[in-house]
Design a protein around this motif. Structure first.
Motif: not given
Length: 312
Positions: A1-5, A43-46, A65-66, A82-87
């Motif tokens: 799984m990947a980190i997206l920029l 992609v798992e992390i953005a 999401i960071q 997506p409102r359920h994702l931690p940011i």
């Protein structure tokens, strides 16, 4: 799984962020850029820097999401987010230091009456103005988060009587901390210089308006380093024309870059800065962002998680 920029970045920005992210990328992680071909399902992390609306929602397996910016108002305004994702927001001591420096420069510009002396110079006029001490110049700071608290402490350390306002009660050493509607009124009525550092939310949109200016001492100075959406531009121009506000230092605007021909450009009572008070520096922010990603991967709570209900 990947980190997206992904984000509102040009080619040079992408290259700079990639270089610094790769230098701190944890073992086993893969970094992909939105400008390249990649599998959205991988992609798992953005890592995001104000991406266009709809970007984040295209990744069905996204888990975290960071933000690479301190503010997340533009990200949260995406109706497809997506409102359920931690940011998480970015908290970078280098950014805090930069904001403190800019706020201090703006406050001192107003306190030492440098715009008035610049006008005198243009007229060839030599006249010394009465100069209060810092102890005689009350300053108000709207917003006592990471940035606002640091600014308020620094100004208090220089001898300014500083009051700070936040939505909920806070405690900052050396600062008269206020909250709620009554606290806002008290702060405005005493602030000869007002520094705005509140997050932009539906509740603070248009906060810097006629009603606010009319509560401030006549001739007070205004410093807006937060968001352009806080300011009602027509109300500021009217307040400057009437002398209600003496001078404004503005770093942020509703439309950026500030359009050619905008009345702010040539108003002698406005100092325009091109959104430079404090921005994310990849050389320091990349490590901090990836440390937060590692915390999430390890099942720990990342720093600076956003409360979508509050907008920050």
């Amino acid at each position: 799984m990947a980190i997206l920029l992904t984000g509102n970045l040009d080619a040079e920005d992408y290259a700079d962020w990639r270089r610094h992210l790769l230098a701190h990328l944890p073992a086993g992680e893969t970094l992909v850029l939105a400008t390249e071909d990649y599998d959205p399902e991988a992609v798992e992390i953005a890592l995001v820097a104000n991406p266009p609306h709809g970007t984040v929602a295209r990744h069905p397996n996204l888990r975290f999401i960071q933000s690479l910016w301190a503010g997340v108002d533009k990200l949260l305004s995406d109706p497809t987010l997506p409102r359920h994702l931690p940011i998480a927001r970015l908290i970078d001591p280098s950014m805090t230091q930069a904001m403190v420096e800019c706020a201090l420069a703006a406050v001192m510009l107003l306190h030492r009456q440098l715009p008035a002396y610049a006008a005198q110079q243009a007229r060839g006029e030599w006249r010394q103005l009465a100069q209060p001490l810092t102890a005689q110049r009350p300053v108000g700071v709207l917003g006592l988060g990471e940035l606002g608290s640091a600014v308020a402490r620094t100004l208090a350390g220089l001898g300014f009587p500083v009051s700070g306002w936040s939505r909920s009660p806070r405690a900052v050493a050396g600062v008269n901390c206020l909250s709620g509607a009554d606290g806002m009124r008290t702060l405005l009525e005493g602030a000869e210089i007002l520094v705005n550092l509140v997050p932009l939310t539906p509740d603070t949109e248009g906060l810097l308006c006629r009603a606010t200016f009319e509560r401030m001492p006549r001739g007070a100075g205004l410093v807006n380093l937060a968001r352009g959406g806080h300011l009602v531009e027509a109300d500021l121009l009217a307040a400057l024309d009437s002398g209600r506000i003496g001078h404004a230092v503005l770093d942020v605007f509703r439309q950026e870059p500030l359009p050619a021909g905008h009345p702010f450009w040539h108003n002698p009572r406005i100092t325009v800065l091109p959104h430079v008070a404090a921005y994310s520096e990849p050389s320091t922010a990349a490590r901090i962002a990836l440390e937060n990603v590692a915390a999430f991967r390890a099942g720990r709570t990342p720093d600076a998680l956003v409360d979508p209900g509050r907008g920050y």
